[in-house]
Design an enzyme around this catalytic site. Structure first.
Site, PDB file in Angstrom:
ATOM      1  CG  PHE A 528      -2.069  -0.867   1.242  1.00 35.76           C
ATOM      2  CD1 PHE A 528      -2.194  -1.900   0.331  1.00 35.76           C
ATOM      3  CD2 PHE A 528      -3.083  -0.700   2.178  1.00 35.76           C
ATOM      4  CE1 PHE A 528      -3.287  -2.752   0.340  1.00 35.76           C
ATOM      5  CE2 PHE A 528      -4.181  -1.531   2.207  1.00 35.76           C
ATOM      6  CZ  PHE A 528      -4.292  -2.572   1.287  1.00 35.76           C
ATOM      7  CD  GLU A 529       4.306   3.171  -2.380  1.00 36.75           C
ATOM      8  OE1 GLU A 529       4.423   4.162  -1.630  1.00 36.75           O
ATOM      9  OE2 GLU A 529       5.250   2.414  -2.655  1.00 36.75           O
TER      10      GLU A 529
END
Length: 827
Positions: A528-529
């Site tokens: 997850f960015e």
């Protein structure tokens, strides 16, 4: 009167002071090496243990469970207060450093044992109080050493900025990586955001000839603005929407203390643990296990692993990870869906994978001083061994190389290690390390994945609002399970509002966690960015991203909290992993084990040549301790995805025929600012899908005659997204590629970037779209697990080979007394 004497940065300065605490006279020595203690270290003693925070407040002489030391800083730089066990007893001691004048905490360390390093920035002449606190255990003594290290002043005219570099071709992305600049994870088909730390970086980019535009002109000023906003948010907010109610970013010592407090307050549900290897600077890495019952990892439950802060400056990653731990505890207490999921699974949370780097970054509070801001922007760990010998002096936060010393942990895993998208140069922010798993941080993560049935994994980063999956390299092509992998990513992205895509669509990267984890074990793995545009934005935005509040992309959708819940639901689902069922006597230990080698990428050398791949040897295993009678045991598929079908997919129909597109009348005006300037020619076309056609690759090509004329080519999908592009310059043709193009309407966009002779413009010709069939899957040998059973004395009493696929249940019978049945092969 003592006159200060200038000292080289990173020099360890002795500060001698004889003082008494709790009736014990001792000599405090600042200036001992960080890795060893000596007879000149202080031995501290407390005859009582008190379970409390050591950093919450400055304690007084005579208080129970504490020993004090007074020191004065001899530098503008770092203070390091280091504890090490003394004697044969075991226990937990913490340490904190306070400013004597204000009573405010300066530095602290609160890991689970007595190996502590409290570190932060101080001023020359600052009077400090060091307090060591005995929390638990039998050890009445501990060894203290205090160091002061000067930090070199950085050039006053340095100003960090973020720019977007235009990279419409993979060749240009490779060119950008070769510059050794600080490349972020915010990228798309046409460009990549890059941090320019100062004048040298700006010069390097300018000399490359690559085009760029400024996104954030003064990163330090933005950081100071955020820090001010954080103080205001903390002051006006009694409790945030986070499960802990937290209203500000944590320091490393707060993470450590909160994890062990979660365990202390929830003894049947939470266990705090120390990972196997200390960091380069000697810190313990701390995590928690959450399950019912906790501490019995061999019960056959599937494992969900959540971690944060591979990259030091990505503070929200740690916040979301630790809040997930709070969420699990809270959900179990309140009942409902989350309690049921906790009971069906085993959760491992490691909020800070890279504590050395994070501590340096977090303690460099935004003050407008580039000396500290350079460290605030640190990405890597604190590996000293790969930098030149003259730059190895000093602690990680006080060394001549500044933030650049170290290895990028997320380029250091064995998955495709050594290939594109990682640097061979130690000073690059994406330096891959001297070899696969050369770093203790990555070996720690590997130890969890390799020794547990980690069926689901999320690793948290910042920034760019993305849910990323394998592969990290375009040429690897999607795995056999791409449809299911993509669907799970889409479910997660529907909660946080992020874009769901393979990592290679940013740019090629090698040595990433997911590529090793998925291809070696078959466990679902995602990055997850977090957040759209900052490494550590205002804390209120961190709250919003977690809880799904404005202005986060997941507003009203549940945010990352609900994405984490969905990932846990996948962990609990039997369709997401394999299951072994059978029976065994009570106390007997069963183990599935698999040993194998996987090649890395061809290894790029510093000069640009490549050498043969490294054959990386792995052992993956999982244990179950029988409670007597029947068992159900969650494991990953026995055949690794790397050999189950690594490349492409089996074609489901013929490739679509070639399309030739007509040139519209007229020539658009010259445009050097596309896509910000819409002037261009647009030619629509359509891509067919199955059963009419199955296209593994689409190539859009255009050519023109006159040298010096420059057309740029972009391909948009029906939603208006650029999905492929080519804008090389210096050629008379462009070719944009897209792998596995979804069926639908597309538009080829031709931009007149420049003409050799504007009075006699040369128009383009030969605009074609050609399709290729998918690369068929390349299958390796089907791999079994070796299943063993040992009795309560450790004697081997059963042995079998087991084949089992995702979503399949294999009955192994009473493997401890007779041969196990082998599940039928499925392909």
């Amino acid at each position: 009167m003592r006159v200060p004497v200038p000292v080289p940065p990173g020099t360890r300065l002795p500060a001698w002071r004889t003082i008494t605490a709790l009736g014990v006279s001792a000599l405090v020595v600042a200036g001992l090496t960080a890795s060893t203690a000596s007879a000149e270290d202080s031995t501290l003693r407390s005859d009582q243990a008190v379970a409390r925070s050591c950093f919450a407040k400055a304690l007084a002489k005579g208080d129970r469970g504490v020993a004090l030391r007074h020191v004065t800083s001899t530098v503008d730089g770092l203070v390091q207060a280091r504890l090490r066990p003394h004697g044969s007893g075991s226990g937990d001691w913490d340490v904190a450093v306070f400013d004597k004048a204000t009573g405010k905490v300066v530095a602290a360390s609160a890991a689970l044992r007595s190996a502590e390093l409290a570190e932060s920035f101080v001023k020359q002449g600052q009077q400090l109080v060091v307090q060591a606190c005995r929390l638990s255990g039998s050890s009445r003594t501990v060894t203290l050493g205090v160091d002061f290290l000067a930090v070199a002043p950085r050039p006053a005219d340095q100003q960090a900025e973020i720019v977007r570099v235009e990279t419409p071709t993979r060749k240009q992305k490779d060119q950008l990586f070769a510059l050794g600049l600080d490349v972020t994870e915010k990228a798309d088909a046409t460009g990549v955001e890059v941090v320019l730390a100062g004048a040298e970086d700006r010069k390097r980019l300018a000399e490359s000839g690559m085009r760029s535009t400024v996104v954030q002109p003064n990163l330090s000023a933005k950081s100071i603005e955020n820090a001010k906003a954080d103080v205001e948010y903390d002051a006006r907010t009694e409790k945030s929407a986070l499960p802990s109610g937290r209203t500000s970013y944590r320091h490393l010592y707060e993470y450590e203390y909160e994890l062990k407090e979660l365990a202390r307050r929830n003894p049947g549900l939470v266990r705090a643990f120390t990972l196997p290897e200390p960091t380069w600077e000697g810190r313990d890495v701390v995590g928690v296990e959450i399950a019912t019952p906790v501490g019995k990892a061999g019960d056959g439950k599937p494992v969900n692993f959540t971690m944060g802060v591979h990259h030091a400056r990505e503070w929200p990653a740690g916040e979301h990870a630790v809040e997930w731990a709070y969420e699990l505890v809270k959900g179990h207490r309140e009942g409902g869906e989350l309690k049921s999921l906790v009971q069906k699974t085993r959760n491992i949370v490691v909020p800070i994978v890279n504590p050395d780097g994070f501590s340096v970054s977090r303690e460099a509070e935004p003050k407008g001083d580039f000396s500290q801001f350079d460290y605030e922007m640190k990405r890597k760990n604190c590996n000293v061994s790969d930098s030149p010998e003259e730059l190895r002096t000093g602690a990680c936060g006080a060394n001549p190389a500044g933030r650049l010393r170290g290895t990028d942990p997320n380029r250091n895993y064995a998955g495709f290690w050594g290939g594109p998208g990682a640097s061979t140069q130690w000073a690059s922010d994406t330096y891959r390390g001297s070899g696969p798993f050369s770093e203790p941080e990555t070996r720690n993560v590997r130890s969890i994945i390799a020794n547990h049935a980690v069926t689901n994994l999320i690793t948290l980063h910042t920034y760019s609002n993305l849910v990323l999956r394998v592969p990290g390299v375009a040429e690897a092509r999607p795995p056999l399970e791409e449809p299911a992998y993509q669907a799970l990513g889409e479910k997660l992205a529907s909660r946080n509002g992020y874009k769901n895509q393979p990592s290679w669509q940013l740019y090629d990267t090698t040595g990433g966690l997911e590529d090793w984890s998925y291809y070696a074990t078959g466990g679902w793995a995602f990055t997850f960015e977090v957040g759209p545009d900052e490494f550590h934005p205002q804390f209120s935005k961190v709250v919003a991203e977690y809880a799904g509040l404005a202005p986060a992309a997941g507003e009203g959708k549940g945010g990352n909290r609900q994405a984490f819940v969905d990932m846990l639901a996948s962990t609990a689902s039997q369709s997401a992993h394999a299951t072994l069922v059978g029976s065994a006597p009570k106390g007997y230990k069963l183990q599935v084990r698999k040993a194998f080698s996987t090649p890395t990428s061809r290894v790029i050398q510093p000069g640009g040549t490549t050498t043969d791949p490294i054959q990386w040897a792995d052992v993956i295993k999982s244990d179950l301790v029988s409670t007597g009678g029947k068992f159900s045991w969650a494991v990953n598929p026995s055949t690794r995805p790397y050999v189950a079908g690594r490349y492409g997919r089996d074609p489901q129909g013929p490739a679509q025929g070639k399309i030739t597109l007509a040139n519209p009348d007229g020539i658009p005006a010259a445009n050097t600012e596309f896509p910000d300037n819409p002037v261009a020619e647009r030619i629509p076309f359509r891509v067919e899908g199955t059963p009419t056609a199955d296209n593994g690759k689409m190539e859009v090509s255009v050519g023109w005659g006159t040298a010096g004329t420059d057309w740029d080519l972009y391909v948009f999908d029906s939603a208006g997204n650029v999905v492929a592009s080519s804008a090389s310059g210096g050629t008379n043709s462009e070719k944009a590629r897209l792998f596995d193009p979804p069926a639908g309407d597309y538009t080829a966009v031709l931009v007149n970037y420049s003409q050799a002779d504007p009075a006699k413009p040369d128009d383009w010709s030969n605009l074609t779209v050609e399709f290729s069939s998918p690369l068929p899957m390349t299958y390796g040998p089907k791999e079994p697990y070796t299943l063993t059973c040992s009795d309560s004395r450790g004697r081997l009493v059963g042995l079998a080979e087991i084949y089992v696929d995702r979503g399949q249940t294999a009955d192994v019978g009473d493997v401890c007394t007779r041969s196990a049945r082998t599940a039928k092969e499925r392909r």
